[in-house]
Design a protein around this motif. Structure first.
Motif, PDB file in Angstrom:
ATOM      1  N   ASP A 126      72.290  47.232 -21.006  1.00 58.90           N
ATOM      2  CA  ASP A 126      73.369  46.434 -21.543  1.00 58.90           C
ATOM      3  C   ASP A 126      74.395  46.166 -20.444  1.00 58.90           C
ATOM      4  O   ASP A 126      74.174  46.482 -19.271  1.00 58.90           O
ATOM      5  N   ASP A 166      70.746  57.911 -34.022  1.00 60.48           N
ATOM      6  CA  ASP A 166      72.042  57.848 -33.359  1.00 60.48           C
ATOM      7  C   ASP A 166      73.132  58.048 -34.397  1.00 60.48           C
ATOM      8  O   ASP A 166      73.058  57.486 -35.487  1.00 60.48           O
ATOM      9  N   GLY A 190      69.022  50.958 -23.649  1.00 60.36           N
ATOM     10  CA  GLY A 190      69.072  51.084 -25.100  1.00 60.36           C
ATOM     11  C   GLY A 190      67.990  52.015 -25.595  1.00 60.36           C
ATOM     12  O   GLY A 190      66.894  52.073 -25.050  1.00 60.36           O
ATOM     13  N   PRO A 191      68.284  52.796 -26.642  1.00 69.11           N
ATOM     14  CA  PRO A 191      67.288  53.696 -27.212  1.00 69.11           C
ATOM     15  C   PRO A 191      66.107  52.913 -27.793  1.00 69.11           C
ATOM     16  O   PRO A 191      66.259  51.813 -28.274  1.00 69.11           O
ATOM     17  N   SER A 242      65.390  58.281 -31.787  1.00 72.83           N
ATOM     18  CA  SER A 242      65.521  57.211 -32.763  1.00 72.83           C
ATOM     19  C   SER A 242      66.726  57.382 -33.652  1.00 72.83           C
ATOM     20  O   SER A 242      67.042  56.522 -34.433  1.00 72.83           O
ATOM     21  N   THR A 285      76.633  57.142 -35.870  1.00 76.09           N
ATOM     22  CA  THR A 285      77.587  56.043 -35.803  1.00 76.09           C
ATOM     23  C   THR A 285      78.991  56.609 -35.885  1.00 76.09           C
ATOM     24  O   THR A 285      79.197  57.807 -35.968  1.00 76.09           O
ATOM     25  N   GLY A 335      65.965  49.280 -30.710  1.00 75.73           N
ATOM     26  CA  GLY A 335      66.187  48.386 -29.579  1.00 75.73           C
ATOM     27  C   GLY A 335      66.506  46.990 -30.050  1.00 75.73           C
ATOM     28  O   GLY A 335      67.521  46.416 -29.669  1.00 75.73           O
ATOM     29  N   ASP A 351      62.820  53.369 -30.467  1.00 77.68           N
ATOM     30  CA  ASP A 351      62.264  54.250 -31.485  1.00 77.68           C
ATOM     31  C   ASP A 351      60.956  54.868 -31.013  1.00 77.68           C
ATOM     32  O   ASP A 351      60.155  54.230 -30.357  1.00 77.68           O
ATOM     33  N   ASN A 371      67.639  53.387 -34.072  1.00 80.81           N
ATOM     34  CA  ASN A 371      67.780  52.310 -33.103  1.00 80.81           C
ATOM     35  C   ASN A 371      66.410  51.955 -32.556  1.00 80.81           C
ATOM     36  O   ASN A 371      65.807  52.722 -31.812  1.00 80.81           O
ATOM     37  N   THR A 381      71.403  56.260 -38.158  1.00 78.05           N
ATOM     38  CA  THR A 381      70.734  54.989 -37.938  1.00 78.05           C
ATOM     39  C   THR A 381      69.506  55.229 -37.082  1.00 78.05           C
ATOM     40  O   THR A 381      69.412  56.236 -36.376  1.00 78.05           O
ATOM     41  N   ASP A 416      69.623  51.076 -41.037  1.00 74.66           N
ATOM     42  CA  ASP A 416      70.610  51.861 -41.784  1.00 74.66           C
ATOM     43  C   ASP A 416      69.875  52.874 -42.666  1.00 74.66           C
ATOM     44  O   ASP A 416      69.508  52.570 -43.794  1.00 74.66           O
ATOM     45  N   GLN A 433      69.051  48.084 -35.503  1.00 68.53           N
ATOM     46  CA  GLN A 433      69.560  49.406 -35.855  1.00 68.53           C
ATOM     47  C   GLN A 433      69.448  49.553 -37.372  1.00 68.53           C
ATOM     48  O   GLN A 433      70.217  48.946 -38.120  1.00 68.53           O
TER      49      GLN A 433
END
Length: 313
Positions: free
Chosen positions: A42, A81, A48-49, A79, A83, A93, A51, A91, A89, A98, A96
């Motif tokens: 980023d 994270d 970025g993570p 996978s 918040t 990539g 899964d 992630n 969540t 829920d 994300q």
């Protein structure tokens, strides 16, 4: 006049610059599934993570899912994270998920398939099912290519080609019933999307087809059946008179769905929506055009609550 135009132009430029700046800050590389999974950073230089399902390419028990990738040099940062609120969540990539939604609302997240690749949809469905193995997981607006891909990847799957939906896992035992009433056969794609959603969200759909007001006797013959439901979804295009008529025949909670169906130019369903919003019958609640999913969620929740309040103490 020229002064107003100058002010308007200046404001537009400022908004455009502001949007461009915000977009550039938010934009992060998309990690694609099915042979195109790639690492990226980023604007802070952070990876970025990804899964674990998408990264490993291993099979998910009971589903026969395989996700392959050419570049496996992406760091596996897990996978899950936390918040800002501490809600879990996943992630992937490119999304994300829920995982806490079922705890907050009673229902897991649904995958909106439009604009997603087949690999995106498969990975999201698999991860959501892994998190909620006792619930059905739904994907809507899934195109033909993605539906075929899902058929190859999952074993426990139900695909409705007309509704463009994919469901994996078992839906909960139904509580309450919803009459899904559509004016014409051309409204069936929306009606079937609605019915599938109702099933996944824990109520029993009863599909009543082709009872538009041009043959009012067909609707009157189904009056008792419709009035016996805990909620009704009325789906119609053209002049969209059906919800108003049903609203005058029974006092069941009623959700109207306008469809983009009709001869000539019907403003892509806007005429139907405006007719429903201006219904003479009281108590008609209208959702957006062709939104069988939204109507199905609302109707199922009404039916579930109605059953709960009527249950013996």
């Amino acid at each position: 006049m020229s002064s107003a135009k100058s002010v308007s132009t200046t404001a537009s430029r400022r908004i455009a610059r502001s949007r461009g700046s915000a977009d550039s800050k938010r934009r992060a590389p998309v990690l694609l599934i099915e042979g195109r999974l790639a690492g990226g950073q980023d604007h802070h230089g952070r990876f970025g993570p990804v899964d674990r399902i998408a990264k490993s390419g291993k099979q998910v028990p009971g589903f026969g899912l395989h996700v392959s990738c050419e570049n496996t040099n992406v760091p596996d940062m897990g996978s899950m994270d936390g918040t800002a609120t501490g809600a879990p969540t996943a992630n992937l990539g490119f999304a994300q998920l829920d995982l806490d939604r079922v705890a907050r609302t009673g229902d897991p997240e649904v995958v909106y398939g439009a604009g997603k690749t087949p690999g995106h949809i498969v990975a999201a469905l698999a991860r959501l099912h892994e998190a909620h193995p006792d619930r059905a997981i739904l994907a809507t607006r899934v195109n033909e290519e993605a539906r075929e891909h899902c058929r190859r990847q999952f074993t426990d799957i139900r695909v409705d080609d007309l509704a463009a939906t994919v469901t994996i896992g078992e839906p909960p035992a139904p509580r309450g019933g919803v009459a899904v009433v559509c004016a014409g056969t051309s409204d069936l794609p929306v009606a079937r999307e609605c019915a599938t959603t109702i099933t996944v969200f824990g109520a029993e759909p009863d599909l009543v087809v082709d009872v538009g007001v041009a043959g009012i006797h067909r609707l009157l013959a189904q009056r008792d059946r419709i009035a016996g439901a805990d909620a009704v979804v009325a789906i119609a295009g053209m002049e969209a008179a059906l919800p108003a008529v049903i609203g005058g025949l029974c006092g069941v909670p009623l959700i109207a769905v306008p469809t983009s169906v009709g001869y000539g130019w019907h403003l892509d369903g806007l005429t139907a929506m405006l007719a429903m919003l201006n219904s003479c019958a009281p108590g008609v609640l209208t959702v957006n055009i062709d939104n069988g999913f939204g109507a199905g969620v609302a109707a199922a929740r009404i039916a579930r609550q109605t059953t709960k309040t009527m249950a013996p103490s």
